[in-house]
Write a protein that holds these residues in place. Structure first.
Motif, short mmCIF file in Angstrom:
data_model
loop_
_atom_site.label_atom_id
_atom_site.label_comp_id
_atom_site.label_asym_id
_atom_site.label_seq_id
_atom_site.Cartn_x
_atom_site.Cartn_y
_atom_site.Cartn_z
N SER A 6 0.83 -1.21 0.00
CA SER A 6 0.00 0.00 0.00
C SER A 6 0.86 1.26 0.00
O SER A 6 0.58 2.22 -0.72
CB SER A 6 -0.92 0.03 1.22
OG SER A 6 -1.81 -1.04 1.19
N CYS A 7 1.90 1.25 0.79
CA CYS A 7 2.81 2.38 0.85
C CYS A 7 3.47 2.60 -0.51
O CYS A 7 3.60 3.73 -0.99
CB CYS A 7 3.86 2.13 1.92
SG CYS A 7 5.06 3.45 2.12
N TRP A 66 2.27 1.72 -3.47
CA TRP A 66 1.24 2.25 -4.38
C TRP A 66 0.95 3.71 -4.07
O TRP A 66 0.75 4.51 -4.98
CB TRP A 66 -0.03 1.40 -4.31
CG TRP A 66 0.09 0.23 -5.24
CD1 TRP A 66 0.36 -1.06 -4.90
CD2 TRP A 66 -0.01 0.26 -6.66
NE1 TRP A 66 0.42 -1.83 -6.03
CE2 TRP A 66 0.19 -1.05 -7.13
CE3 TRP A 66 -0.24 1.27 -7.59
CZ2 TRP A 66 0.16 -1.37 -8.48
CZ3 TRP A 66 -0.28 0.94 -8.94
CH2 TRP A 66 -0.07 -0.36 -9.37
N ASN A 67 0.92 4.08 -2.81
CA ASN A 67 0.69 5.49 -2.45
C ASN A 67 1.79 6.38 -3.03
O ASN A 67 1.51 7.47 -3.54
CB ASN A 67 0.60 5.68 -0.94
CG ASN A 67 -0.71 5.21 -0.37
OD1 ASN A 67 -1.71 5.13 -1.07
ND2 ASN A 67 -0.70 4.87 0.90
N GLN A 68 3.03 5.92 -2.96
CA GLN A 68 4.13 6.70 -3.53
C GLN A 68 3.96 6.84 -5.03
O GLN A 68 4.23 7.90 -5.60
CB GLN A 68 5.48 6.05 -3.20
CG GLN A 68 5.92 6.28 -1.79
CD GLN A 68 7.35 5.84 -1.55
OE1 GLN A 68 8.06 5.38 -2.44
NE2 GLN A 68 7.79 5.97 -0.31
N ARG A 69 3.53 5.77 -5.69
CA ARG A 69 3.32 5.83 -7.14
C ARG A 69 2.19 6.80 -7.48
O ARG A 69 2.29 7.56 -8.43
CB ARG A 69 2.97 4.45 -7.69
CG ARG A 69 4.14 3.53 -7.79
CD ARG A 69 3.73 2.22 -8.37
NE ARG A 69 4.84 1.31 -8.45
CZ ARG A 69 4.72 0.04 -8.72
NH1 ARG A 69 3.52 -0.49 -8.93
NH2 ARG A 69 5.77 -0.73 -8.78
N ILE A 70 1.12 6.76 -6.72
CA ILE A 70 -0.02 7.64 -6.96
C ILE A 70 0.39 9.10 -6.80
O ILE A 70 -0.02 9.96 -7.58
CB ILE A 70 -1.21 7.27 -6.05
CG1 ILE A 70 -1.80 5.93 -6.49
CG2 ILE A 70 -2.27 8.37 -6.04
CD1 ILE A 70 -2.78 5.32 -5.52
N LEU A 71 1.23 9.38 -5.81
CA LEU A 71 1.67 10.76 -5.59
C LEU A 71 2.53 11.29 -6.73
O LEU A 71 2.69 12.50 -6.88
CB LEU A 71 2.42 10.87 -4.26
CG LEU A 71 1.55 10.68 -3.02
CD1 LEU A 71 2.42 10.66 -1.77
CD2 LEU A 71 0.49 11.76 -2.93
N LYS A 72 3.07 10.40 -7.56
CA LYS A 72 3.86 10.82 -8.71
C LYS A 72 2.97 11.22 -9.90
O LYS A 72 3.45 11.83 -10.84
CB LYS A 72 4.79 9.70 -9.16
CG LYS A 72 5.91 9.40 -8.18
CD LYS A 72 6.75 8.25 -8.68
CE LYS A 72 7.78 7.82 -7.66
NZ LYS A 72 8.54 6.65 -8.13
N GLN A 78 -4.67 12.08 -10.13
CA GLN A 78 -4.91 11.68 -8.74
C GLN A 78 -6.39 11.88 -8.39
O GLN A 78 -7.00 11.02 -7.75
CB GLN A 78 -4.03 12.47 -7.78
CG GLN A 78 -2.57 12.10 -7.82
CD GLN A 78 -1.77 12.88 -6.80
OE1 GLN A 78 -2.22 13.10 -5.69
NE2 GLN A 78 -0.57 13.28 -7.18
N LYS A 84 -9.03 8.99 -7.27
CA LYS A 84 -9.75 9.04 -5.99
C LYS A 84 -11.25 8.92 -6.21
O LYS A 84 -11.94 8.18 -5.50
CB LYS A 84 -9.43 10.33 -5.25
CG LYS A 84 -8.05 10.37 -4.66
CD LYS A 84 -7.75 11.72 -4.02
CE LYS A 84 -6.32 11.83 -3.60
NZ LYS A 84 -5.99 13.17 -3.10
N SER A 139 -12.22 5.44 -7.14
CA SER A 139 -12.16 4.51 -6.01
C SER A 139 -13.42 4.60 -5.15
O SER A 139 -13.85 3.61 -4.57
CB SER A 139 -10.92 4.76 -5.16
OG SER A 139 -11.02 5.96 -4.44
#
Length: 109
Positions: free
Chosen positions: A62-63, A65-71, A77, A81, A84
């Motif tokens: 999850s962490c 994927w969160n880093q990838r999403i923030l890119k 984004q 969201k 989802s």
């Protein structure tokens, strides 16, 4: 020169330890390490500290994927969201309208 066999063995052990052997996490973490160039630099005998710092910043899939999403771009984004919240099945046109974006931000069939 660099002992590639030793480097690969060391890298594999670090990844296995970090992921607790989870095959999906191993795959995703390895992809990310390759994509950001850390594996290449590590194999050249550099960036041991960079690798350790990166691995310490990742606690879970999850962490990662969160880093990838923030890119992603801010608009992407927002669309992600919103999608989802809509769930697994939804009308792509509805998402386009609700997100107020053009179809270029959506991969619709």
């Amino acid at each position: 020169g660099v002992d590639f066999g030793n480097q690969i063995q060391h890298l594999s052990a670090l990844i296995f330890e970090k992921t607790n052997g989870n095959p999906y996490f191993i795959t995703e973490l390895t992809k990310e390490l390759k994509d950001v160039g850390i594996i290449g630099r590590f194999m050249d005998g550099n960036s041991h500290d960079e690798l350790n710092e990166f691995l310490n910043s990742i606690d879970s899939v999850s962490c990662l994927w969160n880093q990838r999403i923030l890119k992603l771009h801010e608009t992407e984004q927002s669309v992600l969201k919103l999608a989802s919240f809509l769930g697994f099945k939804f009308d792509g046109l509805f998402l386009e309208e609700a997100a107020k974006v053009g179809s270029e931000y959506l991969m619709l069939p």
